[in-house]
Scaffold this motif. Structure first.
Motif, short mmCIF file in Angstrom:
data_model
loop_
_atom_site.label_atom_id
_atom_site.label_comp_id
_atom_site.label_asym_id
_atom_site.label_seq_id
_atom_site.Cartn_x
_atom_site.Cartn_y
_atom_site.Cartn_z
N LEU A 1 -6.67 9.99 -14.32
CA LEU A 1 -7.48 9.25 -13.33
C LEU A 1 -6.56 8.37 -12.49
O LEU A 1 -5.75 7.63 -13.04
N PRO A 2 -6.66 8.44 -11.16
CA PRO A 2 -5.76 7.62 -10.35
C PRO A 2 -6.25 6.17 -10.27
O PRO A 2 -7.44 5.90 -10.43
N ARG A 3 -5.31 5.28 -10.00
CA ARG A 3 -5.73 3.91 -9.67
C ARG A 3 -6.28 3.92 -8.25
O ARG A 3 -5.84 4.71 -7.41
N LEU B 1 0.83 -1.21 0.00
CA LEU B 1 0.00 0.00 0.00
C LEU B 1 0.87 1.26 0.00
O LEU B 1 0.54 2.25 -0.66
N MET B 2 1.98 1.22 0.73
CA MET B 2 2.89 2.36 0.74
C MET B 2 3.37 2.66 -0.69
O MET B 2 3.38 3.80 -1.13
N GLN B 3 3.71 1.60 -1.43
CA GLN B 3 4.19 1.81 -2.80
C GLN B 3 3.07 2.34 -3.70
O GLN B 3 3.29 3.21 -4.54
N ALA B 4 1.86 1.79 -3.49
CA ALA B 4 0.73 2.25 -4.29
C ALA B 4 0.51 3.74 -4.05
O ALA B 4 0.29 4.52 -5.00
N LEU B 5 0.59 4.16 -2.79
CA LEU B 5 0.42 5.59 -2.46
C LEU B 5 1.48 6.43 -3.15
O LEU B 5 1.19 7.46 -3.76
N ARG B 6 2.72 5.97 -3.07
CA ARG B 6 3.81 6.74 -3.68
C ARG B 6 3.65 6.87 -5.18
O ARG B 6 4.16 7.78 -5.80
N LYS B 7 2.97 5.88 -5.77
CA LYS B 7 2.77 5.93 -7.21
C LYS B 7 1.50 6.69 -7.57
O LYS B 7 1.03 6.64 -8.69
#
Ligand SMILES: Nc1ncnc2c1ncn2[C@@H]1O[C@H](COP(=O)(O)OP(=O)(O)OP(=O)(O)O)[C@@H](O)[C@H]1O
Ligand SMILES: [Mg+2]
Length: 436
Positions: free
Chosen positions: A316-318, A241-247
């Protein structure tokens, strides 16, 4: 099969391998300088012996027998030289440890019906990952499936830990990629920001013996994460989730454990859901976004969210929805009528996202520790294609991976050690969950 039949087969296999080793020896002479030198030294020696045979064998001392002796030596010397050359080629084409490997495999019972164990053809360091040794075997008719089933025994026989096994040369040989038994994966791999993948939308999980383990949500949109308590699910979930947020993704977290797993830093950056009523509302929003995006993509003729963003510049974000104990949302035991109704609505919304989320950039990362097959319905489970299982009993392993492999391969005291649906074992990066 009679004893004689077996002996015939064994003899033929040996002859076949003698020829193959000679051929390998010939290539080795060309490719490996010291082997080339050895052959050169042998040939020079043979020529010198031939040139100085008169002196060496003191032919003049035998009077009238000298011509006979000379004829015999002239005949035998070339024969010996050619024999020696062939023997040298066989030797140069024989891998170190070939006999030990074969005997080891025989002892652990990896044999065909004629009682033959696979034959080691060559052994070398892997070009891409020098930590790995590649063992190439003639499988002697033993299918890859049997090697997989007897993986632990093959590891014992080769005194190695196997990273992967595959067919090679169009199913003629089997390649075993392994490291020495002493060099297992480390028990702790702290996360470093430089590990973050630059690729869209690749998340990094940890390291296997073959290198980093990643999932690309653009291709495999949903993740199912299993493991018994203390196996490291929450740490891995937070890492993803941390990586998803950063992306740049928007992250929704359903956390009914009272917020212990996700400290305050997360609450500002993610949509936290602490109550089941809110959960239904949030899932309702996500499915509404899904329908909206479906319409937009259809209007613009774009196949997926990346193409859409590129064509329209909308950005549009994921959206990633995560739940640390999904069984708790879906288990109907002890629920009253109203709660059951709510659970089935939650289930149908999750199922919709699981089925259709990929193209529209809406993802599920669901974790569970409950070994109960009926709780995660097939509609959801079958669409969560990226399966990861930590330490687990055989029932949980079966639910997550469709095999008992996690129970067999992950040590009981392992933390952060996981098995992937494709058989890859990896150590998840340790991420403390604060630095998001
Ligand atoms: N990648 C890792 N590397 C090393 N140690 C880890 C790793 N992940 C987890 N651990 C250790 O295991 C402990 C339990 O991890 P975690 O809380 O993630 O387990 P869990 O599977 O979520 O357990 P539960 O089901 O009880 O919530 C952590 O406190 C940590 O000490
Ligand atoms: Mg946990």
């Amino acid at each position: 099969m009679t004893r004689t039949d077996k002996d015939h087969i064994n003899k033929r296999t040996e002859n076949r391998h003698l020829l193959r080793r000679m051929k390998t020896g010939l290539t080795a002479v060309k490719d490996t300088p010291y082997k080339g030198l050895l052959l050169g030294a042998y040939l020079t020696g043979a020529v010198l012996v031939w040139l100085f045979r008169g002196h060496l064998f003191s032919l003049d001392n035998y009077g009238m027998f000298s011509p006979v002796l000379e004829a015999v030596i002239n005949l035998l010397l070339p024969l010996y030289s050619v024999g020696g050359l062939l023997a040298l080629l066989v030797l140069l084409g024989t891998p170190w440890g070939g006999r030990e490997a074969r005997e080891g495999l025989q002892r652990v019972g990896l044999t065909n019906h004629a009682g033959e164990a696979p034959v080691l053809l060559s052994k070398y360091a892997d070009g891409d990952n020098p930590r790995l040794t590649v063992w190439e075997f003639d499988p002697c008719g033993i299918p890859l499936k049997e090697w997989e089933d007897k993986r632990a025994r093959v590891e014992t026989a080769l005194d190695s830990i196997i990273a992967k096994m595959e067919w090679g040369e169009g199913r003629k040989i089997i390649r075993v990629y392994a490291v020495p038994a002493a060099s297992d994966l480390p028990a702790l791999l702290p996360w470093k920001d430089k590990y973050l993948s630059p690729d869209n939308f690749v998340l990094v999980l940890g390291e296997s013996l073959l290198g980093p383990v990643t999932v690309n949500l653009a291709h495999i949109p949903h993740v199912l994460l299993g493991g018994s308590t203390g196996s490291g699910k929450s740490v891995l979930l937070k890492l993803l989730l941390m990586q998803a947020l950063r992306k740049g993704a928007e992250v929704y977290i359903a956390d009914f454990k009272g917020g212990v797993d996700f400290p305050k830093a997360w609450h500002g950056k993610c949509h936290m859901v602490f109550r089941e009523d809110d959960l239904l509302y949030v899932l309702g929003q996500l499915t509404a976004v899904l329908e909206y995006r479906k319409g937009r993509l259809a209007e613009t003729g774009c196949p997926n969210i990346d193409a859409y963003n590129e064509a329209t510049g909308d950005g549009l974000p994921r959206l990633v929805f995560a739940c640390d104990e999904v069984a708790e949302l879906l288990d109907r035991t002890g629920m009253d009528k109203e709660q059951k109704e709510r659970a089935s609505q939650i289930e149908s919304k999750l199922a919709l996202i699981a089925r259709q989320g990929r193209a529209f950039g809406i993802h599920l990362i669901l974790a569970t520790q409950r070994p109960d097959a009926t709780i995660i319905p097939g509609q959801i489970r079958n669409n969560l294609d990226f399966r990861v299982c930590g330490r687990a009993d055989s029932v949980l392993s079966q639910i997550i991976l469709d095999s008992t492999a996690a129970a067999d391969q992950i040590p009981k005291d392992a933390r952060g050690r996981f098995l992937l649906h494709d058989g890859t074992v990896f150590q998840g990066y340790w991420f403390d969950g604060d630095g998001i």
